[in-house]
Design a protein around this motif. Structure first.
Motif: not given
Length: 480
Positions: A374-381, A397, A399, A466
Motif C-alpha cells: 500500500e505504501e508503494s502504490v504512488d509511483p511518485e513516492k 509491490t 517495486r 523520505s
C-alpha cells in the motif's frame, strides 16, 4: 465403425488429457488456486523473478544473491512467453503436478495394478497438501515430479546399458538438479547409489555411477552452500496435521493429534512394506526422501509422506479387500467407505480453502507484505525496500526491493547501510533479526515503526529521499 466405437477409442486415447483439463479447470475455476501474488514460497518467488529478469533483459537486485534452485531453469519458458504473470507460473506448476501424478500412476500400475493406481492418483490430485504446493509454487510438487522422472530416467539408462552414455549424464544432471530443491532431494542421489550397489549393470558402470554421484553432490552443495529458505527441525506432526486443518495455516491440538495419527499410519505402512520399499527404485526414493526430509519436516516433506501413504496404503487396502474372508459385499463396502471418507475429507478441506481465497484471507507474512504494498502504490513516492522476503515482496509491490542488510557492528554502521532505503520489513520475532531490531531501536528519529503485526514489522527510514512521517496518534503503533 459406429459412433459409439469411435467415441470409445477417442476416450481411451485421450482420457488423460480430459482428466487434466477437468482437474485444472476445477482448481482454477473454483478459486482453489489463488490468482494473485500472495502465498508464494520465497525460493520460488526468487526463481520466478530471475526468469522474468532474464526474459526482459533487466538487471535485478536479487540476481547476485547466489545460485538458485532448478525452478529458476524450469520457469524460463514461462518467463519468456508470459513475463510477470503469476497465473502462467501456477498453470505451469499445475502441469508439473499432473505430470508427477501421471508418472506415479504408471509406476503403481506396473508394480500393483490399474485399480490401485487410479484410486491413489485420484486421491493425490485432490489432496490439500498437493494443492497448497501448487499454489505456493513450492518445492514439494517439483520433488514429486523429480523423483518420478528420476525413476523413468534410471529405467532408460538401464535399457541403454552404455558406459558414460547420454543417459548416464542425464541421470547425474537430474540428481544434482533435484538436490537443489530441498534436503529431501538428496534421496534421488542416495537411492541411485543404493540401487547401483545392489543391482550393478557391470563393475565399470557401477564405479562410474559412484564417482559421478560423488562429484555432482560435492559440486552442487559446494556451489550453493547448502539449502536456503528452509527452516530446520520443524515439528513434523504440525506439518502432517495440515492435511486436516489446512487453511489458514495454524496448529491446533486436534490438528496435532491428526498429524500424529498420520505419522503412525505412515510408520506402519513403511514397516509392513519395507521389503518392497528397499527393492523398488521409486519406493526407495520416497522412503529416503522422507528420512532425509525429516531434518526440515516442512510441507514439502509432508507431501512426500502423504504420497507414500496414498499409494502404498491403497495397495494394501485393495489387497486386503481381495483376500478378506468377510463376505464380498462387506469387504468391498469397507474398502469403498475408506476411500469415500478420505476423498470427502479432502474435498471439504479444499472447499474451506476456496472460501478462504474468496475472502482474501492471508498468512501473517502476506498481510505484512500487503501493507507494505500500500505504501508503494504512488509511483511518485520514493520507495526502496529491504525485506526478509525480497522475492515475495518484489512480486507483490512491483517495486525495487533488496534483501535485509548483513549484521552491522553498531547502529551507525547499520544507518550507513540503510541510508538509501525507505522501508525495512522483517519478522522481529525471528532470532536471526534480534540484533537488527535492537540496533534500529537505538536510531531514534532516524527510523520509525509504521506497524507491528503477527508476521513482523514495517520500519520507515527517515532520509533525504523520505520526509519525516507525521507523529502517530496516541493509539497508534509503537515507535522505535
Amino acid at each position: 465403425m459406429n459412433i459409439t466405437d469411435t467415441s470409445s477409442q477417442l476416450l481411451s486415447r485421450y482420457w488423460g488429457w480430459l482428466v487434466l483439463l477437468a482437474w485444472g479447470t476445477a482448481l482454477l475455476g473454483l478459486d482453489v488456486i489463488r490468482t494473485d501474488s500472495f502465498g508464494l514460497d520465497e525460493g520460488a518467488a526468487r526463481s520466478l523473478v530471475l526468469s522474468w529478469s532474464v526474459a526482459d533483459r533487466v538487471l535485478n537486485p536479487l540476481i547476485p544473491l547466489g545460485i538458485p534452485d532448478i525452478r529458476a531453469l524450469l520457469f524460463i519458458p514461462v518467463g519468456l512467453y508470459w513475463p510477470g504473470s503469476i497465473v502462467a507460473a501456477k498453470v505451469f506448476t499445475l502441469l508439473i503436478a499432473f505430470g508427477a501424478g501421471t508418472l506415479l500412476y504408471a509406476w503403481c500400475k506396473r508394480t500393483v495394478d490399474a485399480e490401485t493406481a487410479s484410486v491413489a492418483t485420484g486421491l493425490l490430485l485432490v489432496a490439500p497438501l498437493l494443492i497448497d504446493q501448487i499454489d505456493a509454487l513450492h518445492a514439494g510438487v517439483f520433488l514429486l515430479c523429480a523423483f518420478a522422472l528420476g525413476g523413468w530416467i534410471e529405467k532408460r539408462h538401464r535399457e541403454a546399458n552404455l558406459p558414460m552414455g547420454g543417459w548416464f549424464f542425464i541421470q547425474l544432471f537430474w540428481a544434482g538438479a533435484t538436490m537443489t530443491l530441498h534436503p529431501a532431494g538428496l534421496a534421488l542421489t542416495l537411492a541411485l547409489a543404493w540401487y547401483w550397489y545392489r543391482n550393478p549393470a557391470d563393475a565399470t558402470q557401477q564405479r562410474q555411477m559412484f564417482i559421478g554421484l560423488l562429484v555432482v553432490t560435492a559440486l552442487v552443495l559446494g556451489i550453493r552452500g547448502g539449502w536456503h529458505f528452509v527452516e530446520w527441525l520443524q515439528d513434523p506432526f504440525t506439518s502432517l496435521s495440515q492435511i486436516y486443518n489446512f487453511y489458514p495455516l495454524q496448529a491446533t491440538e486436534s490438528g496435532w493429534v491428526g498429524g500424529a495419527g498420520l505419522a503412525l499410519l505412515a510408520l506402519s505402512i513403511i514397516w509392513a512394506d519395507r521389503r518392497f520399499l528397499v527393492t523398488d527404485f521409486i519406493g526407495t526414493v520416497l522412503l529416503i526422501g522422507i528420512i532425509t526430509g525429516l531434518a526440515v519436516a516442512d510441507m514439502a516433506w509432508a507431501t512426500l509422506v502423504v504420497t507414500l501413504v496414498l499409494y502404498r496404503g491403497t495397495a494394501y487396502l485393495v489387497r486386503w479387500n481381495r483376500r478378506s474372508t468377510l463376505p464380498p459385499a462387506l469387504s468391498k463396502g469397507i474398502a469403498f467407505a475408506v476411500g469415500l471418507l478420505l476423498a470427502t475429507s479432502f474435498m471439504l478441506t479444499d472447499k474451506t480453502r476456496a472460501l478462504a481465497v474468496e475472502n482474501a484471507q492471508l498468512s501473517p507474512t502476506d498481510q505484512l507484505i500487503r501493507m507494505l504494498a500500500e505504501e508503494s502504490v504512488d509511483p511518485e513516492k520514493p520507495f526502496r525496500a529491504a525485506s526478509q522476503w525480497p522475492g515475495r515482496t518484489m512480486i507483490v509491490t512491483k517495486r525495487e526491493v533488496y534483501p535485509l542488510p548483513p549484521p552491522a557492528a553498531d547502529e551507525q554502521q547499520l544507518l550507513a547501510m540503510i541510508s538509501r532505503m525507505t522501508y525495512l520489513v522483517f519478522d522481529h520475532l525471528d532470532p536471526n533479526n534480534r540484533t537488527l531490531g535492537q540496533q534500529l531501536a537505538l536510531l531514534a528519529g532516524m527510523t520509525r515503526t509504521l506497524t507491528i503485526q503477527d508476521g513482523g514489522v514495517i520500519v520507515q527510514v527517515v532520509n533525504a529521499d523520505s520526509p519525516p512521517p507525521p507523529d502517530p496518534p496516541a493509539t497508534g503503533n509503537a515507535e522505535q
